[in-house]
Design an enzyme around this catalytic site. Structure first.
Site, PDB file in Angstrom:
ATOM      1  N   HIS A 392      -5.121  54.637 -10.232  1.00 58.31           N
ATOM      2  CA  HIS A 392      -4.108  54.519  -9.588  1.00 58.31           C
ATOM      3  C   HIS A 392      -3.167  55.606  -9.794  1.00 58.31           C
ATOM      4  O   HIS A 392      -2.761  56.445  -8.985  1.00 58.31           O
ATOM      5  CB  HIS A 392      -3.504  53.044  -9.268  1.00 58.31           C
ATOM      6  N   GLU A 393      -2.751  55.455 -10.948  1.00 57.60           N
ATOM      7  CA  GLU A 393      -1.806  56.440 -11.680  1.00 57.60           C
ATOM      8  C   GLU A 393      -2.165  57.954 -11.603  1.00 57.60           C
ATOM      9  O   GLU A 393      -1.538  59.038 -11.501  1.00 57.60           O
ATOM     10  CB  GLU A 393      -1.165  56.131 -12.982  1.00 57.60           C
ATOM     11  N   HIS A 396      -1.791  59.440  -8.188  1.00 59.78           N
ATOM     12  CA  HIS A 396      -0.262  60.007  -8.176  1.00 59.78           C
ATOM     13  C   HIS A 396      -0.128  61.371  -9.046  1.00 59.78           C
ATOM     14  O   HIS A 396       0.331  62.265  -8.306  1.00 59.78           O
ATOM     15  CB  HIS A 396       0.773  59.043  -8.892  1.00 59.78           C
ATOM     16  N   HIS A 399      -1.902  64.337  -7.097  1.00 61.15           N
ATOM     17  CA  HIS A 399      -1.343  64.497  -6.159  1.00 61.15           C
ATOM     18  C   HIS A 399      -0.073  65.412  -6.327  1.00 61.15           C
ATOM     19  O   HIS A 399       0.098  66.469  -5.880  1.00 61.15           O
ATOM     20  CB  HIS A 399      -0.674  63.284  -5.345  1.00 61.15           C
TER      21      HIS A 399
END
Length: 600
Positions: A392-393, A396, A399
């Site tokens: 998940h991180e 980020h 991105h």
């Protein structure tokens, strides 16, 4: 690092810490940069009253604005990361405090910039930004012009900027009350004859305990304490809503909701379509709670029964490096460049890996224009969920990496509306990979159960929160004061609607609506629901598609802040102005619930 003793920061091996040298190589370099802020501020102030003088003057002012904000962002970011890694460190707290003071002073002194920019003739401005030398600033100016009608005069903007700090009082008081004062008074819960402290942090742990008596005791003690302070917390939340309404009306928005969505060019219909679509699919959510009642074998399903895992945790041990390898394999549909870069970042300086005393709990990714997109974890090798957190991180951070490397500073930063897409996209690919490679029926059931709970928490629950926020703001906008009784009644009606007929609530279950910190940042939580919907749709599109679908997704990652979020997601292949992505996510939840019914 997974020992019985939580180490002090000084005891953590260097290769388990993030390497902040991509921001500053030393504290003294940071100090020098902090000292540059006033002179950079004065440089920008030298253009006050002169922005419309000529295109050359305006370009020089834009560069001064850019240099100041870039320096401030980097200075603040470094201090913030230092405080996150060890909040017990007085030097880190001092740096963070001085960075905040510097930011507040800078904002106040440069508040002239936007109103003066607003006063420049639009035709003249359009002519100037069409010139090649304005290429890095064109999108920033165009977005500013979009906001123009809601920007006030210089004096009015200065007044609003000076009011920023006092506007945080409801939230700061709520945090102080709930995380400090109340945290000392929740008491203890008995587990296996031993009393364990009940706190804001441990409450969720107790709610996952397999012993129902433990859950009930923790739940009742927790909400009984909130009930003692319900009027104060209600007044704080009402104050926050009133502040939102004041800000919206001061700027001339038709509503608080429009004020929140307008800057990202998100139509109000997107927010309301989300709520309507979830309402139409509540029967599946109610089926899930019926399944939960059967699996738990209880006569009545209670509110303290909804977080205990349907499937007891499967014993696993996944080292940090093994988790990196899982992420690399699961994310292979995104190509070697993506997985190699992420793997290198996860192992060579992006990540602060394990818990230490004073370190912030949970996890986050935090990037700025200069330096690496850093990740804070509290990784534990006996929790399969921490593998998902890493993915998940990592989503980020990747991105952020693509955004920084494909956009100029003033338009690199993507919105929160887009942020949860890249992260949840990665989680979905890891889930599919682990499910496909599950070694046992127990592991498959555990993964399905965990994924159902995750989608429920991110889509259904956040939509319920979003609906509560909408109702409370509309009440104030229509002239109805937010009393404690009205807040509780409004929230209870939503609890009963979303949880369905199987759920039996306590008298004070509706106090949950008074303890959600996100409510003090109005109209934020809906982005979790739209984010997971877009992510699930894109994950299906990329994994079942070909090179074009993958490249479309990378166009989204590279967009940064160069496009409005709805537009950038359309490029990736998802239109969030329609209900289709929301419906697809709800259909995926139904599919998982159906599988759980069979396997359980």
């Amino acid at each position: 690092m997974n020992t019985n003793k939580i180490p002090d920061r000084s005891e953590v091996p260097e290769n388990d810490k993030w390497d902040l040298s991509s921001l500053f190589t030393s504290d003294s370099q940071w100090e020098s940069s902090l000292k540059e802020i006033p002179s950079l501020t004065q440089k920008l102030l030298s253009f006050k009253g002169r922005l419309s003088e000529s295109s050359e003057t305006f370009l020089a002012a834009l560069k001064a604005f850019e240099n100041l904000n870039l320096k401030m962002e980097t200075v603040y970011h470094y201090a913030s990361l230092l405080q996150s890694q060890d909040a017990d460190n007085s030097d880190s707290n001092d740096k963070y405090g001085r960075a905040m003071i510097s930011y507040t002073q800078m904002s106040s002194e440069t508040s002239f910039f936007e109103p003066e920019l607003q006063s420049i003739d639009e035709k003249l401005l359009a002519e100037w930004i069409s010139k090649p030398e304005f290429a890095d600033y064109k999108i920033f100016i165009q977005k500013f012009l979009y906001m123009k009608k809601f920007i006030l005069s210089e004096k009015e903007e200065r007044i609003l900027s000076l009011q920023n700090q006092s506007a945080q009082t409801p939230y700061e008081a709520f945090e102080a009350l709930t995380n400090v004062d109340l945290n000392k008074s929740f008491g203890f819960v008995k587990i296996n004859g031993e009393e364990k402290p009940l706190t804001q942090t441990t409450f969720s742990v107790f709610m996952e305990n397999q012993n129902r008596t433990v859950r009930e005791e923790a739940y009742k003690k927790f909400y009984n304490k909130f009930e003692e302070h319900q009027n104060v917390i209600s007044a704080l939340y009402a104050g926050s809503v009133n502040q939102d309404v004041f800000q919206a009306r001061a700027r001339g928005y038709s509503s608080s909701l429009e004020a929140s969505l307008y800057s990202n060019k998100v139509p109000v219909s997107v927010y309301k379509n989300l709520i309507d679509c979830v309402h139409k699919n509540l029967s599946t959510l109610h089926d899930y709670y019926s399944l939960r009642k059967k699996v738990l074998n209880v006569d009545e399903l209670k509110h303290y029964d909804v977080y205990v895992p349907l499937v007891k945790s499967v014993t696993t041990k996944t080292s940090y490096l093994e988790a990196v390898e899982i992420c690399k394999n699961a994310l292979s549909p995104l190509g070697k460049e993506y997985t190699d870069r992420l793997s290198k970042g996860l192992t060579e300086g992006w990540v602060d890996k394990y818990e230490n005393t004073g370190k912030r709990s949970g996890a986050f990714s935090s990037g700025c224009y200069i330096g690496n997109p850093y990740i804070l974890l509290n990784y534990k090798d006996d929790a399969i969920r921490d593998v998902f957190t890493m993915a998940h991180e990592g989503g980020h951070s990747m991105h952020s990496w693509y955004s920084v490397h494909n956009n100029p500073f003033l338009c690199y930063d993507y919105t929160i509306f887009e942020a949860e897409v890249a992260s949840t996209f990665n989680e979905e690919l890891v889930f599919e990979y682990l499910l496909k490679n599950a070694a046992s029926k127990e592991m498959k059931a555990y993964l399905l159960s965990m994924r159902a709970q995750d989608i429920l928490a991110t889509l259904h629950r956040q939509t319920m929160f979003a609906e509560f926020e909408l109702k409370t703001h509309e009440l104030v906008e229509n002239g109805t004061p937010l009393t404690c009784d009205l807040l509780r009644k409004t929230y209870r009606n939503l609890l009963e609607l979303y949880f369905g007929p199987e759920m039996h609530f306590e008298e004070n279950s509706d106090l949950e609506g008074l303890r959600i910190p996100h409510f003090y940042t109005a109209f934020y939580v809906y982005k979790y629901a739209t984010g997971i919907s877009a992510a699930l749709a894109l994950a299906k599109k990329v994994t079942s598609g070909g090179e074009k679908e993958r490249e479309d997704y990378f166009k989204f990652l590279k967009s940064g802040g160069s496009r409005y979020p709805i537009e950038s997601l359309k490029i990736a292949g998802v239109n969030m102005e329609e209900i289709e992505p929301i419906q697809m996510a709800l259909d995926e939840f139904k599919n998982i619930v159906d599988q759980l019914k069979q396997i359980l």
